[in-house]
Structures are given as C-alpha cells and as structure tokens.
Enzyme design. Structure first.
Site, short mmCIF file in Angstrom:
data_model
loop_
_atom_site.label_atom_id
_atom_site.label_comp_id
_atom_site.label_asym_id
_atom_site.label_seq_id
_atom_site.Cartn_x
_atom_site.Cartn_y
_atom_site.Cartn_z
N GLU A 1 80.02 100.26 17.66
CA GLU A 1 80.82 101.44 17.28
C GLU A 1 82.31 101.10 17.23
O GLU A 1 83.04 101.59 16.37
CB GLU A 1 80.52 102.58 18.26
CG GLU A 1 79.08 103.05 18.11
CD GLU A 1 78.69 104.17 19.05
OE1 GLU A 1 78.72 103.92 20.27
OE2 GLU A 1 78.41 105.28 18.58
N GLU B 1 70.93 102.39 22.06
CA GLU B 1 70.99 103.65 22.80
C GLU B 1 69.69 104.44 22.74
O GLU B 1 69.23 105.00 23.74
CB GLU B 1 72.14 104.53 22.29
CG GLU B 1 73.52 104.06 22.72
CD GLU B 1 74.16 103.08 21.76
OE1 GLU B 1 73.44 102.41 20.99
OE2 GLU B 1 75.40 102.96 21.78
N1 COA Z 1 76.51 97.00 30.79
C1 COA Z 1 76.70 96.34 31.96
N2 COA Z 1 76.44 95.04 32.13
C2 COA Z 1 75.96 94.37 31.07
C3 COA Z 1 75.73 94.98 29.82
C4 COA Z 1 76.03 96.36 29.72
N3 COA Z 1 75.92 97.03 28.55
N4 COA Z 1 75.24 94.06 28.97
C5 COA Z 1 75.17 92.91 29.66
N5 COA Z 1 75.59 93.10 30.92
C6 COA Z 1 75.67 92.10 32.00
C7 COA Z 1 74.29 91.80 32.54
O1 COA Z 1 73.89 92.78 33.46
C8 COA Z 1 74.51 90.44 33.16
O2 COA Z 1 75.19 90.60 34.38
P1 COA Z 1 74.60 89.89 35.72
O3 COA Z 1 74.73 88.43 35.42
O4 COA Z 1 75.53 90.37 36.79
O5 COA Z 1 73.18 90.34 35.85
C9 COA Z 1 75.51 89.79 32.20
O6 COA Z 1 76.12 90.87 31.48
C10 COA Z 1 74.83 88.87 31.19
O7 COA Z 1 73.80 89.61 30.56
P2 COA Z 1 72.28 89.10 30.49
O8 COA Z 1 71.42 90.29 30.25
O9 COA Z 1 71.96 88.25 31.66
O10 COA Z 1 72.37 88.17 29.19
P3 COA Z 1 71.19 87.87 28.14
O11 COA Z 1 71.73 86.84 27.23
O12 COA Z 1 69.91 87.62 28.82
O13 COA Z 1 71.03 89.25 27.31
C11 COA Z 1 71.80 91.18 26.07
C12 COA Z 1 72.09 89.73 26.52
C13 COA Z 1 73.05 91.67 25.35
C14 COA Z 1 70.60 91.18 25.13
C15 COA Z 1 71.48 92.05 27.32
O14 COA Z 1 72.51 91.82 28.28
C16 COA Z 1 71.43 93.52 27.04
O15 COA Z 1 70.46 94.01 26.49
N6 COA Z 1 72.50 94.28 27.43
C17 COA Z 1 72.53 95.71 27.29
C18 COA Z 1 72.92 96.08 25.88
C19 COA Z 1 72.88 97.59 25.68
O16 COA Z 1 71.86 98.23 25.88
N7 COA Z 1 74.03 98.15 25.26
C20 COA Z 1 74.15 99.54 24.96
C21 COA Z 1 74.65 100.31 26.11
S1 COA Z 1 74.74 102.03 25.74
#
Ligand code: COA
Length: 273
Positions: free
Chosen positions: A127, A147
C-alpha cells in the site's frame, strides 16, 4: 528519523534508527530501516515515515522522493506483533474516527515519488508502494496483500488504489486470495515499470529520479496536478483544466529558459520561477 541538511550531499547511517533520510542532488532517499523485522511498520517507523514525507513536501530543495527498504524486504506490512500487543492491552480506537489523523497512505508530498522495491512488498508495504507515482523492482521483489488471510482486509488504500494501477481482475484476485506474485508477474500486471538485478536497483532509480529532478519544478508540479486532479474530472473538464495550467506554466521563466537553452546548445538552468 536520522536527518541530514537538504542542501548538502548527505549520508545517514544511524544505527537503530527506524528510518534513514538522505538528501542528495534534489532527491530524498527514504530507507525503511527495521531489517530484522522485514521493515514491518510499527509505531516508531510509521511516525518517522510521516515526518520524512512532510519533509519531502516542505523542503524546496527536494524535487523527488524515493522509498526503499534496508535488507531483504521493502516492507512486510503492518507490524503484526505490535497489533497483537495492542489487542492484548486493549489499546487502539474504540470508534471510527470522524476526522482520521493524517497518515502516510493518504498523504501527498506534492512531488514525484518512486518506490524502489528491493524485496518483500506485502500488505501495508504494498500500500505504501502504491502511494508512490511509480515503482521499479529488483528481481528479488515479491508483492501481495495477505490481510484477507488474516481475518481483515487492507486498510491503507489497496482496495482503492490497486484496481486503478493494474487490471481490475488481477487486482481483485490479489485482494481476494492474498497470494503473492513475483517481480515478473508484477511487471506483466503493470504494478512495476521494470525489473532489474538487485545491485542495479538503486542506480536505476537514481538515474530516473535525477532525470525528473533536472526538469523545471513548477512544470513537474503542475503536470502532476493535471494528471491526478484530471482523473476526477470529466474529459472536457480535465482538458480545460490541463489547458489552463499549461498556459500558466508557459508564462514562467523556466518555460522561456528551456527553448533558449536548446537554441544556444547548452543545458537549461531551471530556477523554479
Ligand atoms: N510484523 C511483524 N514482524 C514481522 C512481520 C510483520 N508483518 N513480517 C516479518 N516479521 C518478522 C518475523 O516475525 C521475523 O522475526 P523473528 O526473527 O523475531 O521471528 C522476521 O521478521 C523475519 O521474518 P521470517 O518470517 O522469519 O522470514 P521468512 O523469510 O521466513 O518469511 C515473510 C518472510 C514475509 C513471508 C513472512 O515474514 C510473513 O509472512 N510476514 C507477514 C507478512 C504479512 O502478513 N503482512 C501483512 C500484515 S497486515
């Protein structure tokens, strides 16, 4: 926010700052800087982002803004851990605000903005990229609006902006499924203008930003007004509005300097007058 003077070449690398702001040659480089959290937008980063956008709007030395992310993400969206904490602590608005406070997704810097998408560009991150005038991506970028898989839907403009930027059906598929697309698909959809190798992303965005920054600022600003305000008008109204602004810009010193510089075989010196 780590901040530097606008009129000097500057580089800020403050450790622990959620956002870096560098201003060089008329271009403001905004770097989301929570790489360990994939630049998820928590309260501090959101506040710093708003302050940076206000600076881009208010500083006459800035002609173009660029938003990018540190590390392997552009921005992985709203900070979900913050959200859980807020839920658990019963914080947050209890009623829909009659007058919502200014927010990054409804804020207009009034200047061209480019998203340099270096990696994950998800949820509120996408966004944010959609608030920019256009996007250039690295091959490592991916895009999605998760979302809907989390029990809600995007609240920072995607349902409104995405169908206006890419094809309607493609936008609805992304919104309804929450599935991610890679940079190649984003290029096919017109979500990004082009895809470059990771090491070439910032140089390519800098090339484009400097090109825009070298143009007459009043003309760029008025052109932007004609493009966006014209979208909300009928075609005859928009053509009339565009004609009026074009006439006004034709009266500026810069509009006289451009042809003169051409005739004299030298680069133009635009002064913003
Ligand atoms: N909010 C808070 N923390 C987040 C985050 C978010 N939206 N996205 C990633 N992080 C954090 C993870 O919790 C992790 O922290 P940690 O090491 O303390 O556990 C760190 O960033 C790395 O993320 P990780 O999930 O381990 O990396 P990955 O390469 O396995 O996966 C994503 C990457 C982006 C696919 C995955 O992090 C994800 O799905 N994030 C959420 C995305 C999301 O739903 N966004 C919309 C929010 S409304």
């Amino acid at each position: 926010m780590a901040e530097q003077p606008a009129n000097a070449d500057s580089t800020s690398q403050a450790e622990g700052e959620p956002l870096l702001l560098d201003v060089r040659q008329g271009v403001a480089w905004i770097t989301l800087n929570r790489p360990d959290a994939l630049n998820a937008l928590n309260g501090d980063l959101t506040a710093a982002l708003m302050a940076a956008l206000e600076r881009v709007r208010d500083d006459d030395a800035i002609r173009v803004g660029v938003i990018t992310g540190a590390g392997r993400a552009f921005c992985a969206g709203a900070d979900l851990k913050d959200r859980v904490r807020n839920q658990d602590e019963g914080r947050g608005p209890t009623a829909f605000p009659a007058a919502p406070p200014p927010s990054y997704f409804s804020f207009d810097t009034d200047k061209p903005m480019i998203a340099a998408v270096n990696g994950y560009c998800l949820g509120a991150g996408l966004e944010l990229a959609l608030t920019c005038d256009f996007r250039i991506a690295s091959t490592q970028a991916s895009f999605g609006l998760p979302e809907i898989t989390l029990g809600f839907f995007p609240g920072a403009g995607a349902p409104i902006r995405l169908p206006r930027v890419i094809g309607f059906g493609q936008a609805l598929e992304m919104l309804f499924t929450g599935e991610r697309i890679d940079a190649t698909h984003a290029r096919e959809y017109g979500l990004v203008n082009r895809v470059v190798q990771p090491e070439g992303l910032l140089p390519e965005v800098e090339r484009v930003a400097l090109k825009i920054a070298s143009n007459a600022p009043l003309a760029v600003k008025s052109l932007r007004d004609v493009i966006y305000q014209g979208m909300d008008m009928t075609l005859p109204q928009a053509l009339r509005f565009g004609g009026a602004l074009r006439w006004a810009i034709g009266q500026t010193e810069d509009a006289k300097e451009g042809p003169r510089a051409f005739a004299e075989k030298r680069p133009p010196e635009f002064k913003g007058r």
